[in-house]
Design a protein around this motif. Structure first.
Motif, PDB file in Angstrom:
ATOM      1  N   ILE A   8     -13.003   8.418   3.988  1.00 37.62           N
ATOM      2  CA  ILE A   8     -13.841   9.528   4.448  1.00 37.62           C
ATOM      3  C   ILE A   8     -14.743   9.076   5.594  1.00 37.62           C
ATOM      4  N   LEU A   9     -15.280   7.853   5.491  1.00 33.51           N
ATOM      5  CA  LEU A   9     -16.139   7.317   6.557  1.00 33.51           C
ATOM      6  C   LEU A   9     -15.364   7.178   7.861  1.00 33.51           C
ATOM      7  N   LEU A  10     -14.157   6.635   7.777  1.00 34.64           N
ATOM      8  CA  LEU A  10     -13.323   6.474   8.973  1.00 34.64           C
ATOM      9  C   LEU A  10     -12.963   7.830   9.579  1.00 34.64           C
ATOM     10  N   LEU A  11     -12.694   8.790   8.723  1.00 39.65           N
ATOM     11  CA  LEU A  11     -12.370  10.134   9.192  1.00 39.65           C
ATOM     12  C   LEU A  11     -13.579  10.770   9.897  1.00 39.65           C
ATOM     13  N   LYS A  53      -8.947  21.796  10.602  1.00 37.93           N
ATOM     14  CA  LYS A  53      -9.409  22.982  11.325  1.00 37.93           C
ATOM     15  C   LYS A  53     -10.871  23.307  11.006  1.00 37.93           C
ATOM     16  N   ILE A  54     -11.351  22.880   9.829  1.00 37.81           N
ATOM     17  CA  ILE A  54     -12.754  23.119   9.468  1.00 37.81           C
ATOM     18  C   ILE A  54     -13.689  22.325  10.380  1.00 37.81           C
ATOM     19  N   PRO A  55     -13.534  20.984  10.502  1.00 36.25           N
ATOM     20  CA  PRO A  55     -14.385  20.262  11.455  1.00 36.25           C
ATOM     21  C   PRO A  55     -14.156  20.696  12.900  1.00 36.25           C
ATOM     22  N   TRP A 207     -11.359  20.179   0.802  1.00 29.83           N
ATOM     23  CA  TRP A 207     -12.774  20.275   1.145  1.00 29.83           C
ATOM     24  C   TRP A 207     -13.476  18.928   1.108  1.00 29.83           C
ATOM     25  N   LYS A 208     -12.943  17.985   0.327  1.00 31.38           N
ATOM     26  CA  LYS A 208     -13.571  16.662   0.203  1.00 31.38           C
ATOM     27  C   LYS A 208     -13.630  15.935   1.541  1.00 31.38           C
ATOM     28  N   ILE A 209     -12.649  16.178   2.396  1.00 36.46           N
ATOM     29  CA  ILE A 209     -12.674  15.556   3.724  1.00 36.46           C
ATOM     30  C   ILE A 209     -13.129  16.546   4.795  1.00 36.46           C
ATOM     31  N   ALA A 210     -12.887  17.826   4.564  1.00 30.76           N
ATOM     32  CA  ALA A 210     -13.198  18.831   5.590  1.00 30.76           C
ATOM     33  C   ALA A 210     -14.691  18.955   5.850  1.00 30.76           C
ATOM     34  N   MET A 213     -16.411  15.728   7.553  1.00 35.41           N
ATOM     35  CA  MET A 213     -15.879  15.655   8.912  1.00 35.41           C
ATOM     36  C   MET A 213     -16.462  16.766   9.783  1.00 35.41           C
ATOM     37  N   ALA A 214     -16.725  17.913   9.189  1.00 36.78           N
ATOM     38  CA  ALA A 214     -17.310  19.030   9.935  1.00 36.78           C
ATOM     39  C   ALA A 214     -18.695  18.654  10.457  1.00 36.78           C
ATOM     40  N   ALA A 215     -19.507  17.997   9.609  1.00 36.21           N
ATOM     41  CA  ALA A 215     -20.848  17.583  10.030  1.00 36.21           C
ATOM     42  C   ALA A 215     -20.767  16.585  11.181  1.00 36.21           C
ATOM     43  N   ALA A 216     -19.847  15.625  11.089  1.00 32.36           N
ATOM     44  CA  ALA A 216     -19.682  14.619  12.143  1.00 32.36           C
ATOM     45  C   ALA A 216     -19.182  15.251  13.435  1.00 32.36           C
ATOM     46  N   ASN A 217     -18.261  16.185  13.314  1.00 35.84           N
ATOM     47  CA  ASN A 217     -17.705  16.850  14.488  1.00 35.84           C
ATOM     48  C   ASN A 217     -18.761  17.698  15.189  1.00 35.84           C
TER      49      ASN A 217
END
Length: 258
Positions: A8-11, A53-55, A207-210, A213-217
């Motif tokens: 998740i961190l890498l993503l 698509k979420i991020p 959702w666990k990755i979406a 990743m959305a916050a980072a994006n």
């Protein structure tokens, strides 16, 4: 479905870089998607693309908001393009959930090479906003196929769609890089929303990755848009070239040699 916190961190790192690049020249998916496919090889490709698509939507929303405050927008034309692009993207994502898209990669290698060569060779490409030189009728005639073709592609595969929108807006609608980037962000919102709607209906979102990743994006998109607005056309053109040349080796390897 086990996804480690390191993954998740890498993503999230990939999502931040994707949001930053996408806000300036588009094509952030060319960073985010390959990273996700490498980090999550055990998850179906359609679910990975759908979750990304979420991020993509979140980062694009931040960038679009930044542009809308600083750059003039043709809202009537944009509204029509976004509506068509939404429907085209939904259709493309529907097709993605049923068939493989690997045959498109060699095509992308050629397209991106042509884009980079043309942008480098034409020094004044995207440096002036000549939108008013087109008649309204001609503008609409060009805008509709742009939104249909690239919107469908964004829903079907996705990576590079932002760059293709920018290129089309400059080459066909005579925008400069700054106005093309601003309009492309708005249309990307519509295409991402079309894909999210389809994958949400089908229950294919992770959702666990979406969400992280959305916050980072979003953070990457915020910083990228501010930099693009501050630096202007010349910087965006140079960044556009660097991004397109940078992604070509990966596409050549993955799309041609594998």
């Amino acid at each position: 479905m086990v996804i480690e916190w390191v993954d998740i961190l890498l993503l999230c790192v990939a999502a931040f870089l994707a949001g930053f690049v996408d806000a300036i020249v588009g094509g952030g998916g060319l960073i985010q998607l390959p990273a996700a496919l490498i980090i999550l090889p055990h998850i179906p490709v359609a679910s990975v693309i759908g979750s990304l698509k979420i991020p993509a939507f979140s980062g694009t929303a931040i960038a679009a908001w930044q542009y809308s405050r600083k750059v003039s927008i043709n809202w009537l034309l944009l509204g029509v393009i976004c509506t068509i692009a939404f429907l085209a993207s939904y259709s493309g994502s529907y097709l993605l959930s049923h068939v493989s898209n690997s045959f498109m990669k060699p095509v992308l290698v050629v397209v991106l090479a042509v884009v980079a060569i043309y942008t480098y060779a034409k020094k004044d490409f995207g440096q002036h906003d000549d939108e008013k030189t087109l008649s309204k009728r001609k503008q609409w005639q060009l805008a509709i196929p742009i939104s249909l073709l690239i919107g469908f592609y964004d829903g079907f595969i996705g990576p590079g769609a932002g760059s293709f929108f920018i290129l089309a807006f400059i080459a066909l609608l005579h925008f400069d890089f700054l106005h093309a980037s601003a309009h492309a962000k708005m249309v990307n919102l519509a295409t991402n929303l079309g894909s999210v709607t389809l994958f949400l209906v089908k229950g294919m979102l992770i959702w666990k990755i979406a969400l992280p990743m959305a916050a980072a994006n979003m953070l990457g998109g915020f910083l990228g848009a501010r930099l693009a607005i501050a630096k202007g056309n010349r910087f965006i053109r140079a960044f556009f070239l660097v991004v397109n040349l940078g992604i070509l080796p990966g596409f050549c390897w993955d799309g041609v040699f594998k």
